[in-house]
Design a protein around this motif. Sequence first.
Motif, mmCIF file in Angstrom:
data_model
loop_
_atom_site.group_PDB
_atom_site.id
_atom_site.type_symbol
_atom_site.label_atom_id
_atom_site.label_comp_id
_atom_site.label_asym_id
_atom_site.label_seq_id
_atom_site.Cartn_x
_atom_site.Cartn_y
_atom_site.Cartn_z
ATOM 1 N N ALA A 192 31.106 -28.508 -1.274
ATOM 2 C CA ALA A 192 29.645 -28.644 -1.376
ATOM 3 C C ALA A 192 29.131 -28.555 -2.805
ATOM 4 O O ALA A 192 28.032 -29.048 -3.098
ATOM 5 N N GLN A 193 29.893 -27.946 -3.716
ATOM 6 C CA GLN A 193 29.403 -27.675 -5.061
ATOM 7 C C GLN A 193 28.860 -28.907 -5.798
ATOM 8 O O GLN A 193 27.815 -28.837 -6.448
ATOM 9 N N PRO A 194 29.541 -30.075 -5.720
ATOM 10 C CA PRO A 194 29.024 -31.247 -6.461
ATOM 11 C C PRO A 194 27.611 -31.667 -6.058
ATOM 12 O O PRO A 194 26.897 -32.279 -6.846
ATOM 13 N N MET A 195 27.191 -31.323 -4.830
ATOM 14 C CA MET A 195 25.869 -31.729 -4.369
ATOM 15 C C MET A 195 24.764 -30.980 -5.085
ATOM 16 O O MET A 195 23.603 -31.383 -5.046
ATOM 17 N N GLY A 220 22.067 -23.063 -3.454
ATOM 18 C CA GLY A 220 20.863 -23.871 -3.636
ATOM 19 C C GLY A 220 19.839 -23.257 -4.574
ATOM 20 O O GLY A 220 18.674 -23.675 -4.579
ATOM 21 N N LYS A 221 20.246 -22.276 -5.398
ATOM 22 C CA LYS A 221 19.297 -21.578 -6.275
ATOM 23 C C LYS A 221 18.539 -22.545 -7.179
ATOM 24 O O LYS A 221 17.310 -22.490 -7.267
ATOM 25 N N ALA A 222 19.241 -23.426 -7.863
ATOM 26 C CA ALA A 222 18.579 -24.344 -8.804
ATOM 27 C C ALA A 222 17.646 -25.298 -8.068
ATOM 28 O O ALA A 222 16.542 -25.598 -8.544
ATOM 29 N N PHE A 223 18.077 -25.789 -6.898
ATOM 30 C CA PHE A 223 17.237 -26.668 -6.078
ATOM 31 C C PHE A 223 15.951 -25.939 -5.691
ATOM 32 O O PHE A 223 14.848 -26.475 -5.820
#
Length: 448
Positions: free
Chosen positions: A102-105, A398-401
Amino acid sequence: MTNNISSLPYPKGKFLLGNLPEFIRNPLEFITKCTYEYSDIVPLRIGFKTAFILTNPEHVEQVLKNQELFIKGQGFRILKMLMGEGLATTEGDTWFHQRRLAQPMFHNKQIATYADLMVGSTVQMLNNWQEGETRDIYADLERITLEILAKAIFSLDLSEEAAKALVLTTQEGAHWFEIKRKQSFLIPNWVPTPENLHIRNVVKQADKAIYEIISQRRISNSSKERKDLLSMLMEVRDAEDGSQMTDKQIRDQLATFMFAGQDTTRITLSWAWMLLSEYPEVQTKLLAELQEVLDGRLPTFVDLPHLRYAEMIIKETMRFYPAIPILSRESIKDCKIGDYQVPKGSHVIFAQWAMHRNPRYFEEPDVFKPERWANDLEKRLPRGSYFPFGDGGRICIGKAFAMMEMVLILATITQKIHLEIEPNHPIVAQLTFTLKPKHGIKMIVKKR
């Protein structure tokens, strides 16, 4: 030297139930009281379970970073009913495998593509607001954050039926979790109680909507042309073994992103507008920044580094009203926390609510003061004293999102609308899995 943890002072409890009644009645108040009245580690007896409250940030950080000794607490584990075996609920190699896929997303370059979507959806919502009307900002943000996630994840507008199913799952899931918490998580999910049967039916309806979207994407074979999260989940391959995600694994990741990401974001933004209404001088400073940086135009991704005060408002809101106010872990081996021996199977509790309001780390902790985050305060604080997104290897992916979404929505709405608290509306913080406004937050719309 290892100290005996049982020698530490602790709050006396009931004969059989221990500290369980106080903990269930008002866990935030109880943990805060323990934080101020006892030592760095506070032993508890929750029914027949051994538990400890951690009040020292070094100990909090030690537990959050050590996934080999501490797994998610029981409260988190029962959320598998909603999220399945997703990133938020799995452990060990299964979690590590999913995180790697999932990391690349969530790389910055990918996240940047969602900025215009966030702003555009917000503007579309504001077009339906009328001068002088009263809006429940919490309800409005539920719809817009769900819409943003749906477009980011699926690249589509959800059908009315699918949207209702996903919203209902979030709402009923919170209610179900509150019941389970008051039962001290003693009744397993598989027991056919009325609440367990009800939530199974609610999740079934949400699953129907999610699996239908996955099926349609498989049939259309359009994932390679799309850049949404669903397509990336369907196309990504493990770098080591070349494996891809099954439909069930994709469903569990999507459910995790939908249920966890949508609710915490709208909760934080709802509390932010309540606080801005209570602290007009903060709103004045925010408007000055928006005028200087944007000069009347809509915000974009490239503006984010310059919207520093807007970001400070979000950070201060998460300090004041953390969306997830309590975390817990369970020790899977005999181990040490600091200089104290902790037996296997112990429940370790630490509360953002108490740590974020601790005067040892925050001056005037009961004052909403975004300016405190200037000059890189977050980097100067002891690790473990401020952790709205968790910390360690399991920090929220999802912190940055979420931060980008909250800053952009805050800037877009504040630039166009002045919101004032409806004076007769009761605002009550309710703890379920999250800390949400029980009756919503009703505000009066005044266009700028």
